[in-house]
Motif scaffolding. Structure first.
Motif, PDB file in Angstrom:
ATOM      1  N   CYS A  74       0.817  -1.217   0.000  1.00  0.00           N
ATOM      2  CA  CYS A  74       0.000   0.000   0.000  1.00  0.00           C
ATOM      3  C   CYS A  74       0.850   1.265   0.000  1.00  0.00           C
ATOM      4  CB  CYS A  74      -0.973  -0.002   1.162  1.00  0.00           C
ATOM      5  SG  CYS A  74      -0.183   0.017   2.759  1.00  0.00           S
ATOM      6  N   GLU A  75       2.155   1.145   0.241  1.00  0.00           N
ATOM      7  CA  GLU A  75       3.011   2.339   0.178  1.00  0.00           C
ATOM      8  C   GLU A  75       3.136   2.866  -1.256  1.00  0.00           C
ATOM      9  OE1 GLU A  75       3.901  -0.667   1.181  1.00  0.00           O
ATOM     10  OE2 GLU A  75       5.994  -1.150   0.768  1.00  0.00           O
ATOM     11  N   ILE A  89       2.606   4.204   4.980  1.00  0.00           N
ATOM     12  CA  ILE A  89       3.862   4.280   4.223  1.00  0.00           C
ATOM     13  C   ILE A  89       4.976   3.495   4.925  1.00  0.00           C
ATOM     14  CG2 ILE A  89       3.386   6.387   2.923  1.00  0.00           C
ATOM     15  CD1 ILE A  89       4.812   7.960   5.011  1.00  0.00           C
ATOM     16  N   LYS A  90       4.522   2.558   5.760  1.00  0.00           N
ATOM     17  CA  LYS A  90       5.412   1.579   6.400  1.00  0.00           C
ATOM     18  C   LYS A  90       6.518   2.210   7.237  1.00  0.00           C
ATOM     19  CE  LYS A  90       3.297  -1.816   4.215  1.00  0.00           C
ATOM     20  NZ  LYS A  90       2.068  -2.152   4.843  1.00  0.00           N
ATOM     21  N   LEU A 133       0.937  21.893  14.069  1.00  0.00           N
ATOM     22  CA  LEU A 133       1.673  22.312  12.877  1.00  0.00           C
ATOM     23  C   LEU A 133       0.761  23.181  12.021  1.00  0.00           C
ATOM     24  CD1 LEU A 133       3.630  19.155  11.633  1.00  0.00           C
ATOM     25  CD2 LEU A 133       4.354  20.891  13.257  1.00  0.00           C
ATOM     26  N   ARG A 176      17.071   8.461   8.013  1.00  0.00           N
ATOM     27  CA  ARG A 176      16.422   9.560   7.293  1.00  0.00           C
ATOM     28  C   ARG A 176      15.030   9.827   7.880  1.00  0.00           C
ATOM     29  NH1 ARG A 176      12.721  10.857   3.661  1.00  0.00           N
ATOM     30  NH2 ARG A 176      11.861   8.764   3.685  1.00  0.00           N
ATOM     31  N   LEU A 191      12.410  16.367  13.223  1.00  0.00           N
ATOM     32  CA  LEU A 191      12.206  17.768  12.801  1.00  0.00           C
ATOM     33  C   LEU A 191      10.746  18.172  13.020  1.00  0.00           C
ATOM     34  CD1 LEU A 191      14.415  19.530  11.504  1.00  0.00           C
ATOM     35  CD2 LEU A 191      13.208  19.260   9.342  1.00  0.00           C
ATOM     36  N   LYS A 192       9.860  17.244  12.667  1.00  0.00           N
ATOM     37  CA  LYS A 192       8.427  17.510  12.852  1.00  0.00           C
ATOM     38  C   LYS A 192       8.110  17.628  14.337  1.00  0.00           C
ATOM     39  CE  LYS A 192       5.677  14.348  13.420  1.00  0.00           C
ATOM     40  NZ  LYS A 192       5.198  13.805  14.699  1.00  0.00           N
ATOM     41  N   VAL A 198      13.492  13.134   9.790  1.00  0.00           N
ATOM     42  CA  VAL A 198      12.258  13.805   9.343  1.00  0.00           C
ATOM     43  C   VAL A 198      11.257  13.901  10.493  1.00  0.00           C
ATOM     44  CG1 VAL A 198      10.250  13.573   7.809  1.00  0.00           C
ATOM     45  CG2 VAL A 198      12.538  13.135   6.924  1.00  0.00           C
ATOM     46  N   LEU A 199      11.085  12.795  11.196  1.00  0.00           N
ATOM     47  CA  LEU A 199      10.122  12.767  12.309  1.00  0.00           C
ATOM     48  C   LEU A 199      10.579  13.664  13.459  1.00  0.00           C
ATOM     49  CD1 LEU A 199       9.376   8.933  12.299  1.00  0.00           C
ATOM     50  CD2 LEU A 199       7.744  10.708  11.730  1.00  0.00           C
ATOM     51  N   ASP A 233       9.100  15.704   2.974  1.00  0.00           N
ATOM     52  CA  ASP A 233      10.273  15.023   3.541  1.00  0.00           C
ATOM     53  C   ASP A 233      10.005  13.527   3.711  1.00  0.00           C
ATOM     54  OD1 ASP A 233      11.447  17.492   3.692  1.00  0.00           O
ATOM     55  OD2 ASP A 233      11.015  17.784   5.821  1.00  0.00           O
ATOM     56  N   LEU A 234       8.790  13.224   4.123  1.00  0.00           N
ATOM     57  CA  LEU A 234       8.416  11.828   4.359  1.00  0.00           C
ATOM     58  C   LEU A 234       8.422  11.021   3.056  1.00  0.00           C
ATOM     59  CD1 LEU A 234       7.603  10.563   7.073  1.00  0.00           C
ATOM     60  CD2 LEU A 234       5.223  10.914   6.455  1.00  0.00           C
ATOM     61  N   TYR A 235       7.861  11.631   1.992  1.00  0.00           N
ATOM     62  CA  TYR A 235       7.780  10.933   0.695  1.00  0.00           C
ATOM     63  C   TYR A 235       9.040  11.137  -0.154  1.00  0.00           C
ATOM     64  CZ  TYR A 235       2.730  10.406   1.567  1.00  0.00           C
ATOM     65  OH  TYR A 235       1.520  10.068   2.095  1.00  0.00           O
ATOM     66  N   PHE A 275       6.437  18.500   5.823  1.00  0.00           N
ATOM     67  CA  PHE A 275       6.671  17.205   6.490  1.00  0.00           C
ATOM     68  C   PHE A 275       6.372  16.055   5.533  1.00  0.00           C
ATOM     69  CE2 PHE A 275       4.507  13.814   9.104  1.00  0.00           C
ATOM     70  CZ  PHE A 275       5.667  13.229   9.571  1.00  0.00           C
ATOM     71  N   LEU A 294       1.361   7.177   8.794  1.00  0.00           N
ATOM     72  CA  LEU A 294       2.703   6.615   8.996  1.00  0.00           C
ATOM     73  C   LEU A 294       2.687   5.108   8.748  1.00  0.00           C
ATOM     74  CD1 LEU A 294       3.798   8.568  12.205  1.00  0.00           C
ATOM     75  CD2 LEU A 294       4.266   9.133   9.847  1.00  0.00           C
TER      76      LEU A 294
END
Lengths: 343, 245
Positions: free
Chosen positions: A68-69, B93-94, A84, B4, B11-12, B8-9, A95-97, A92, B90
């Protein structure tokens, strides 16, 4: 390029949770699936799980997907970080993707620019939803699945969603929209399906289908007319409710809909199953100011407040305040109605 | 573990933490408590044959920091993903649980450590004391990070974290009160409070190597709590990928 669902279904113990689905969706296609929550969730939990990818029930271009990703999934209960701002949220996600995009463009497209520095917890319901739609412009994928994206949304956000869909299609995406409202599905999608315990059935939409269906209905009517030699005087429309028949004054009716071969009268936000066919009701109601705005819909023009133009091919009618239901308007009927109402 | 993703987490988390009222209240309360403990610690009451000092200086302050900041902040930060329903994305996207845990634990540890440093400065610790104490307290801080995470696992919102944290808070300070009392029992050797108190006594007397004789019990406690956390994660039905792999 196409997304292929092959035998996509689930059986739990002795119960079929989701009947096997076979569906091919081509690129630049928006498919709406009208379903109840139970079936929507069954479908989406299968998409989110691992099994369907291992067994090749979901494939892209004859190649299996990793999981599913590889998909964009929007669920209405997805939250956002309340402290936020929309801008920080989008940053965010970027950065995540692992993507670099112009955040200003995304904010402008989703009409969030003026609130880019407002904390998410202070956003309205519709603004929060628009922020979630912005995520679809960030994730680098070609398959997009939305669950009830327009439920309880304001008009502005519905237009934003339409724009987001156009943007996805422009980039060669495939979109599946789950909705409980057939009207919304008809408005948004190029193909509409209905998902229930019997599986997935396509709802005919196109003008060709509309004409064919009308011809069929005409044939049936001519047979009826041959048998009926006398003229009936008509004043009421009947509907069956439990063990009684209700007779409605034509002007009480907001609109009439055909769903699963049944004619449904919508009166004051309530639904009543009529005993007569749509064609028959149409002939009876046209003198009272009703208009066949879509193959499956007959609307009381006295109740129509707004004609909403979503895109070149997508229109809908919004009924009076206090009711505020929407009824789809066919592309082919738009010009006719425009001339008829003279706007 | 994905560096990585952790970055990212993290920073958030930092952006989010600036406006986190709950954490701010806990942080400010801890600063006030450090000052209160220090003030009371300076007072000495002399009774015939006894000299009474209120609070055990740094050990009591440290206990307060680990409970109020380390445990509660970690619990709150972890449960917020569940409360705000942001863990769904989260999970999709594993993003592994360990990455989320580490990013939040770093923030919590930094906050707790800042308070601990402040306490050590106020109590006049030398540089050597400071370095030894920093290493000596690592398992103790980790133990409460894991405990906060377990509480978050058992809770569905920040209110529940506060609720479930209180019994731990009370039990811990009851044990601490008994350890610092005149009662002598080998039973106390089982608790980390005793070893922390002993360790800090040695640090204050400059016996830096002997201090680490008292690190084993806190380490054992840390692993016991980690074991329970892993067990809890195995049975967890949350969306984030389970496992501390």
């Amino acid at each position: 390029m196409s997304l292929i669902l092959k035998g996509f279904g689930k059986v739990l113990k002795n119960k079929e949770i989701l009947a096997p689905i076979n569906l091919t969706i081509k690129v630049n296609e928006i498919v709406a699936i009208q379903a109840d929550m139970e079936h929507m969730n069954a479908f989406l939990s299968l998409v989110e799980g691992k099994r369907s990818y291992i067994t090749n029930e979901i494939m892209m271009n004859e190649q299996s997907l990793q999981g599913c990703e590889d998909l964009f999934i929007y669920r209405p209960d997805m939250g956002e970080y309340k402290r936020l701002t929309p801008e920080q949220c989008i940053q965010f996600w970027c950065d995540l993707y692992k993507v670099k995009i112009n955040i200003d463009n995304v904010l402008a497209l989703t009409e969030l620019t003026h609130i880019r520095n407002k904390k998410n917890k202070h956003l309205t319901f519709s603004e929060k939803k628009r922020l979630q739609f912005a995520r679809s412009l960030v994730q680098n994928t070609s398959i997009f699945i939305f669950q009830e994206p327009t439920y309880q949304l304001d008009l502005q956000s519905k237009q934003v969603f339409n724009r987001v869909l156009n943007e996805i299609l422009k980039n060669g995406g495939i979109v599946i929209v789950f909705t409980s409202s057939l009207e919304e599905g008809v408005r948004m999608a190029t193909k509409v399906f209905r998902l229930n315990s019997r599986g997935l059935q396509e709802v005919e939409l196109g003008d060709e289908g509309e004409k064919e269906a009308e011809v069929k209905e005409d044939e049936t009517d001519s047979l009826i007319e041959n048998d009926t030699v006398y003229q009936r005087k008509f004043e009421k429309i009947s509907a069956k409710s439990d063990d009684k028949y209700i007779l409605f004054d034509p002007l009480e009716i907001d609109f009439v809909e055909t769903r699963e071969r049944q004619t449904i009268l919508h009166v004051n936000n309530e639904e009543f199953y009529s005993t007569v066919s749509m064609k028959e009701i149409e002939s009876k109601l046209i003198p009272y100011g009703f208009y066949r705005c879509h193959r499956s819909y007959l609307v009381n023009l006295q109740r129509v407040r707004e004609v909403v133009v979503w895109s070149k091919n997508s229109y809908s009618l919004t009924l009076d305040k206090g009711n505020e239901q929407t009824v789809p308007l066919s592309k082919s009927r738009y010009g006719e109605l425009k001339a008829f109402l003279n706007w | 573990m994905n560096l990585r993703l952790i970055r990212v987490l993290l920073l958030k988390e930092i952006k989010d933490l600036i406006w986190n009222g709950q954490v701010a209240i806990l942080f400010v309360t801890s600063i006030l408590m450090i000052l209160v403990f220090f003030t009371f610690n300076q007072l000495e009451f002399n009774l015939p044959g006894h000299s009474i000092t209120m609070f055990k200086g740094i050990p009591t302050t440290l206990s307060f920091i680990v409970l109020l900041v380390t445990m509660y902040v970690q619990g709150n930060l972890m449960v917020e993903e569940k409360e705000q329903n942001t863990e769904r994305l989260l999970g999709l996207i594993k993003v592994k649980y360990i990455n989320v845990f580490i990013s939040k634990a770093i923030v919590t540890y930094i906050l707790s450590y800042l308070l601990f440093v402040l306490a050590m400065v106020i109590h006049g610790y030398s540089f050597e004391n400071f370095i030894t104490a920093s290493f000596f307290t690592i398992p103790f801080f980790l133990m409460f990070l894991f405990l906060g995470t377990i509480i978050a696992e058992a809770s569905s919102n920040t209110i529940e974290v506060s609720l479930y944290g209180w019994p731990i808070f009370i039990v811990y300070f009851v044990i601490e009160g008994l350890i610092y009392s005149s009662i002598e029992s080998r039973f106390f050797y089982l608790f980390p409070n005793y070893h922390i108190e002993r360790g800090f006594s040695l640090i204050e007397h400059g016996e830096f190597l002997a201090v680490f004789n008292y690190i084993y019990v806190p380490i054992i406690w840390m692993f016991i709590i980690l074991f329970f956390l892993k067990k809890r994660r195995k049975n967890s039905k949350t969306i984030l990928n389970s496992g501390f792999s």
